[in-house]
Design a protein around this motif. Structure first.
Motif, PDB file in Angstrom:
ATOM      1  N   PRO A 190       0.800  -1.219   0.000  1.00 17.40           N
ATOM      2  CA  PRO A 190       0.000   0.000   0.000  1.00 17.40           C
ATOM      3  C   PRO A 190       0.846   1.288   0.000  1.00 17.40           C
ATOM      4  O   PRO A 190       1.883   1.339   0.637  1.00 17.40           O
ATOM      5  N   PHE A 191       0.350   2.282  -0.720  1.00 12.30           N
ATOM      6  CA  PHE A 191       0.961   3.608  -0.798  1.00 12.30           C
ATOM      7  C   PHE A 191       0.085   4.567   0.004  1.00 12.30           C
ATOM      8  O   PHE A 191      -1.082   4.765  -0.340  1.00 12.30           O
ATOM      9  N   VAL A 192       0.634   5.113   1.081  1.00 13.82           N
ATOM     10  CA  VAL A 192      -0.146   5.977   1.970  1.00 13.82           C
ATOM     11  C   VAL A 192       0.509   7.351   2.040  1.00 13.82           C
ATOM     12  O   VAL A 192       1.723   7.453   2.232  1.00 13.82           O
ATOM     13  N   ALA A 193      -0.296   8.394   1.877  1.00 11.29           N
ATOM     14  CA  ALA A 193       0.202   9.762   2.051  1.00 11.29           C
ATOM     15  C   ALA A 193      -0.344  10.308   3.364  1.00 11.29           C
ATOM     16  O   ALA A 193      -1.479  10.006   3.742  1.00 11.29           O
ATOM     17  N   VAL A 194       0.468  11.086   4.057  1.00 12.78           N
ATOM     18  CA  VAL A 194       0.022  11.794   5.258  1.00 12.78           C
ATOM     19  C   VAL A 194       0.195  13.278   4.983  1.00 12.78           C
ATOM     20  O   VAL A 194       1.304  13.723   4.685  1.00 12.78           O
ATOM     21  N   LEU A 195      -0.895  14.025   5.051  1.00 12.13           N
ATOM     22  CA  LEU A 195      -0.816  15.451   4.750  1.00 12.13           C
ATOM     23  C   LEU A 195      -1.338  16.251   5.929  1.00 12.13           C
ATOM     24  O   LEU A 195      -2.372  15.939   6.507  1.00 12.13           O
ATOM     25  N   GLY A 196      -0.570  17.279   6.279  1.00  7.27           N
ATOM     26  CA  GLY A 196      -0.983  18.156   7.369  1.00  7.27           C
ATOM     27  C   GLY A 196      -0.492  19.553   7.094  1.00  7.27           C
ATOM     28  O   GLY A 196      -0.269  19.919   5.948  1.00  7.27           O
ATOM     29  N   GLY A 197      -0.307  20.310   8.168  1.00 12.01           N
ATOM     30  CA  GLY A 197       0.182  21.673   7.996  1.00 12.01           C
ATOM     31  C   GLY A 197      -0.908  22.687   8.217  1.00 12.01           C
ATOM     32  O   GLY A 197      -2.024  22.353   8.618  1.00 12.01           O
ATOM     33  N   ALA A 198      -0.550  23.935   7.933  1.00 11.07           N
ATOM     34  CA  ALA A 198      -1.422  25.041   8.312  1.00 11.07           C
ATOM     35  C   ALA A 198      -2.626  25.165   7.397  1.00 11.07           C
ATOM     36  O   ALA A 198      -3.769  25.231   7.844  1.00 11.07           O
ATOM     37  N   LYS A 199      -2.358  25.212   6.105  1.00 12.70           N
ATOM     38  CA  LYS A 199      -3.420  25.629   5.197  1.00 12.70           C
ATOM     39  C   LYS A 199      -3.782  24.551   4.211  1.00 12.70           C
ATOM     40  O   LYS A 199      -2.906  23.913   3.630  1.00 12.70           O
ATOM     41  N   ILE A 200      -5.058  24.413   3.978  1.00 12.15           N
ATOM     42  CA  ILE A 200      -5.523  23.483   2.966  1.00 12.15           C
ATOM     43  C   ILE A 200      -5.280  24.081   1.573  1.00 12.15           C
ATOM     44  O   ILE A 200      -5.015  23.365   0.613  1.00 12.15           O
ATOM     45  N   SER A 201      -5.314  25.430   1.497  1.00  6.81           N
ATOM     46  CA  SER A 201      -5.255  26.069   0.169  1.00  6.81           C
ATOM     47  C   SER A 201      -3.955  25.713  -0.553  1.00  6.81           C
ATOM     48  O   SER A 201      -3.962  25.455  -1.748  1.00  6.81           O
ATOM     49  N   GLY A 202      -2.836  25.678   0.187  1.00  5.01           N
ATOM     50  CA  GLY A 202      -1.567  25.366  -0.453  1.00  5.01           C
ATOM     51  C   GLY A 202      -1.440  23.909  -0.846  1.00  5.01           C
ATOM     52  O   GLY A 202      -0.546  23.551  -1.598  1.00  5.01           O
ATOM     53  N   LYS A 203      -2.318  23.058  -0.303  1.00  6.73           N
ATOM     54  CA  LYS A 203      -2.107  21.623  -0.492  1.00  6.73           C
ATOM     55  C   LYS A 203      -3.277  20.892  -1.124  1.00  6.73           C
ATOM     56  O   LYS A 203      -3.197  19.686  -1.352  1.00  6.73           O
ATOM     57  N   ILE A 204      -4.318  21.627  -1.438  1.00  3.44           N
ATOM     58  CA  ILE A 204      -5.499  20.984  -2.003  1.00  3.44           C
ATOM     59  C   ILE A 204      -5.158  20.266  -3.308  1.00  3.44           C
ATOM     60  O   ILE A 204      -5.644  19.172  -3.586  1.00  3.44           O
ATOM     61  N   ASP A 205      -4.270  20.874  -4.097  1.00  2.00           N
ATOM     62  CA  ASP A 205      -3.882  20.253  -5.369  1.00  2.00           C
ATOM     63  C   ASP A 205      -3.071  18.982  -5.134  1.00  2.00           C
ATOM     64  O   ASP A 205      -3.092  18.070  -5.954  1.00  2.00           O
ATOM     65  N   VAL A 206      -2.345  18.961  -4.013  1.00  4.03           N
ATOM     66  CA  VAL A 206      -1.584  17.758  -3.680  1.00  4.03           C
ATOM     67  C   VAL A 206      -2.546  16.629  -3.294  1.00  4.03           C
ATOM     68  O   VAL A 206      -2.396  15.490  -3.750  1.00  4.03           O
ATOM     69  N   ILE A 207      -3.539  16.956  -2.473  1.00  7.27           N
ATOM     70  CA  ILE A 207      -4.536  15.941  -2.093  1.00  7.27           C
ATOM     71  C   ILE A 207      -5.201  15.391  -3.354  1.00  7.27           C
ATOM     72  O   ILE A 207      -5.325  14.180  -3.543  1.00  7.27           O
ATOM     73  N   ASP A 208      -5.586  16.311  -4.212  1.00  5.25           N
ATOM     74  CA  ASP A 208      -6.252  15.972  -5.456  1.00  5.25           C
ATOM     75  C   ASP A 208      -5.410  15.033  -6.329  1.00  5.25           C
ATOM     76  O   ASP A 208      -5.901  14.051  -6.874  1.00  5.25           O
ATOM     77  N   ALA A 209      -4.110  15.371  -6.434  1.00  3.32           N
ATOM     78  CA  ALA A 209      -3.221  14.588  -7.291  1.00  3.32           C
ATOM     79  C   ALA A 209      -2.890  13.243  -6.659  1.00  3.32           C
ATOM     80  O   ALA A 209      -2.685  12.248  -7.369  1.00  3.32           O
ATOM     81  N   LEU A 210      -2.819  13.189  -5.322  1.00  2.00           N
ATOM     82  CA  LEU A 210      -2.407  11.952  -4.663  1.00  2.00           C
ATOM     83  C   LEU A 210      -3.559  10.958  -4.499  1.00  2.00           C
ATOM     84  O   LEU A 210      -3.332   9.750  -4.486  1.00  2.00           O
ATOM     85  N   LEU A 211      -4.795  11.475  -4.389  1.00  2.00           N
ATOM     86  CA  LEU A 211      -5.924  10.562  -4.155  1.00  2.00           C
ATOM     87  C   LEU A 211      -5.991   9.406  -5.146  1.00  2.00           C
ATOM     88  O   LEU A 211      -6.098   8.253  -4.734  1.00  2.00           O
ATOM     89  N   PRO A 212      -5.903   9.667  -6.453  1.00  2.00           N
ATOM     90  CA  PRO A 212      -5.988   8.524  -7.376  1.00  2.00           C
ATOM     91  C   PRO A 212      -4.777   7.599  -7.316  1.00  2.00           C
ATOM     92  O   PRO A 212      -4.879   6.429  -7.683  1.00  2.00           O
ATOM     93  N   LYS A 213      -3.635   8.114  -6.850  1.00  2.00           N
ATOM     94  CA  LYS A 213      -2.407   7.299  -6.840  1.00  2.00           C
ATOM     95  C   LYS A 213      -2.245   6.497  -5.555  1.00  2.00           C
ATOM     96  O   LYS A 213      -1.576   5.470  -5.545  1.00  2.00           O
ATOM     97  N   CYS A 214      -2.814   7.023  -4.446  1.00  2.00           N
ATOM     98  CA  CYS A 214      -2.586   6.420  -3.125  1.00  2.00           C
ATOM     99  C   CYS A 214      -3.682   5.425  -2.779  1.00  2.00           C
ATOM    100  O   CYS A 214      -4.779   5.471  -3.317  1.00  2.00           O
ATOM    101  N   ASP A 215      -3.352   4.537  -1.848  1.00  2.95           N
ATOM    102  CA  ASP A 215      -4.370   3.662  -1.288  1.00  2.95           C
ATOM    103  C   ASP A 215      -5.119   4.362  -0.159  1.00  2.95           C
ATOM    104  O   ASP A 215      -6.295   4.097   0.063  1.00  2.95           O
ATOM    105  N   GLU A 216      -4.406   5.249   0.549  1.00  5.29           N
ATOM    106  CA  GLU A 216      -5.043   6.047   1.596  1.00  5.29           C
ATOM    107  C   GLU A 216      -4.356   7.394   1.698  1.00  5.29           C
ATOM    108  O   GLU A 216      -3.139   7.484   1.510  1.00  5.29           O
ATOM    109  N   VAL A 217      -5.122   8.430   2.030  1.00  4.59           N
ATOM    110  CA  VAL A 217      -4.560   9.740   2.319  1.00  4.59           C
ATOM    111  C   VAL A 217      -5.021  10.137   3.724  1.00  4.59           C
ATOM    112  O   VAL A 217      -6.217  10.310   3.958  1.00  4.59           O
ATOM    113  N   LEU A 218      -4.066  10.227   4.636  1.00  3.43           N
ATOM    114  CA  LEU A 218      -4.386  10.576   6.022  1.00  3.43           C
ATOM    115  C   LEU A 218      -4.240  12.084   6.185  1.00  3.43           C
ATOM    116  O   LEU A 218      -3.226  12.656   5.776  1.00  3.43           O
ATOM    117  N   ILE A 219      -5.233  12.712   6.804  1.00  2.00           N
ATOM    118  CA  ILE A 219      -5.219  14.168   6.938  1.00  2.00           C
ATOM    119  C   ILE A 219      -5.066  14.554   8.404  1.00  2.00           C
ATOM    120  O   ILE A 219      -5.767  14.045   9.273  1.00  2.00           O
TER     121      ILE A 219
END
Ligand code: ADP
Ligand code: MG
Length: 393
Positions: A190-219
């Motif tokens: 499994p490929f899992v991404a963990v994303l956090g930090g201050a702002k969603i605005s700077g990372k929304i595109d990352v979530i978007d791009a990683l969702l189809p590639k990852c098995d899980e995205v932890l926020i």
């Protein structure tokens, strides 16, 4: 596309030749002193390899954000001593690239020169080919090792690679592309991404791009609060980007079970009122209180998911890690990555604050990316101009 590496150049292409190397020596300074030399140390393998192969080494870098004109506050002269220390060699300083050619020709084999801040000259940030030609005259071939600057098309990162050949990737650049590239293209699952930090605005595109590639995205982090708001939970005075709530709703709708939100949070009435910190489930944040970390239930949940993973990409702290006890969630995720790594997972940490949160533990991860903005754009699937301009392998 794989890029040609410094390693691919034959010995005779290096011996006695002037290597013009773009590094990212954008180190933090306080009162003219380097407070963290990790970027200098990260440049050493490429510079040392060139020296050992008899090249004359001329280094280009930017420092800070001067406005296209000299500013002593941002002079690279301030880092010469530290660069000499990490290299164990003297470093000649070239104050003006337009007047520097003679100095580069005088350099002995294995000698090193550092050129003044590339951003002191107008045209750097405009990717001006005339300035690129001025830089190019300082070398016989080009090495780009500045992954952290590769997302910007600047004269010293992009235009120059079209003028000075061979134009190859340095070892740090190569390592960044290998780890981030392999994770995105051929992840062990499994490929899992963990994303956090201050702002969603700077990372929304990352979530978007990683969702189809990852098995899980932890926020985690403050960005989880924007998702909580999207679910209709009370979020109190938490850091929420109201204008991103519709986007968060849309992501929740599209992502299905892959997007994993925190079950609960560590809350307090304010950052200075840590004595009152307590844990609640995500839908029980009282008005007037704020979320500052993921709670212990979430830590255990994330830990279990991460231990099953074979590839992990982590970007962004889980809480306000600068203010204990709100560092516990971030530390727990760091420990979970280390444990997963010991079981054979590839573990990659990206992002300036995330890298700071694991400072001193770098060797416990497969890779800690030095390029904050560049690694985010890479994860978004964008082409980095400084990489694209290099020769293909
Ligand atoms: P990175 O540099 O690793 O990409 P970011 O810059 O996106 O990370 O975010 C780091 C910042 O996020 C830290 O300063 C941290 O204090 C802040 N942060 C994390 N969680 C919260 C939270 N729940 N509330 C407020 N700030 C948070
Ligand atoms: Mg940051």
């Amino acid at each position: 596309m794989k890029k040609r590496s410094l390693r691919d150049l034959p010995a005779q292409a290096l011996e006695g030749r002037r290597a013009l190397v773009r590094e990212d020596l954008n180190v933090p300074l306080k009162d003219g002193k380097v407070t963290d030399d990790s970027r200098l140390r990260a440049a050493v393998p490429t510079l040392q390899y060139l020296r050992e192969h008899g090249a004359r080494v001329i280094v280009l870098s930017h420092l800070g954000r001067p406005k296209g004109a000299p500013d002593p506050k941002y002079s690279l002269q301030q880092i010469v001593r530290d660069l000499e220390r990490v290299l164990g060699a003297t470093v000649e300083f070239i104050p003006d690239p337009a007047q520097g050619v003679a100095a580069t020709r005088r350099l002995p084999r294995g000698g090193v020169a550092l050129v003044e801040n590339t951003r002191f000259v107008p045209g750097e940030e405009e990717n001006d080919p005339k300035l690129a030609a001025t830089f190019a005259a300082l070398g016989d071939f080009y090495v780009n090792d500045a992954f952290g600057s590769a997302h910007r098309a600047h004269a010293s990162t992009e235009a120059i690679a079209h003028l000075l050949k061979p134009a190859v990737a340095g070892f740090l650049m190569e390592k960044e592309l290998k780890y981030l590239g392999d994770a995105l293209e051929h992840p062990k699952r499994p490929f899992v991404a963990v994303l956090g930090g201050a702002k969603i605005s700077g990372k929304i595109d990352v979530i978007d791009a990683l969702l189809p590639k990852c098995d899980e995205v932890l926020i985690g982090g403050a960005m989880a609060c924007t998702f909580f708001a999207a679910l209709g939970f009370e979020v109190g005075t938490s850091l929420v980007e109201r204008d991103k709530v519709p986007l968060a709703k849309e992501l929740l709708r599209r992502s299905g079970p892959k997007l994993i939100l925190p079950r609960g949070a560590v809350i307090a009435p304010g950052l200075e009122r840590v004595a009152q910190a307590r844990e609640v489930s995500a839908d029980q944040v009282p008005a007037g209180w704020a979320v500052y970390d993921i709670d212990s239930v979430t830590r255990a949940d994330f830990h279990a998911r991460l231990l099953k993973a074979k590839t992990i990409v982590w970007n962004g702290p889980m809480g306000v890690f600068e203010t204990p006890p709100f560092d516990a969630g971030t530390r727990a995720v760091a420990e979970a990555l280390v444990a997963a790594g010991q079981k054979g997972a590839v573990t990659i940490v990206g992002g300036g604050d995330s890298a700071a949160a694991v400072a001193g533990l770098e060797d416990k991860f497969s890779h800690v990316s030095t390029g904050g903005g560049a690694s985010l754009e890479f994860l978004e699937g964008k082409v980095l101009p400084g990489v694209a301009a290099l020769e293909d392998a």
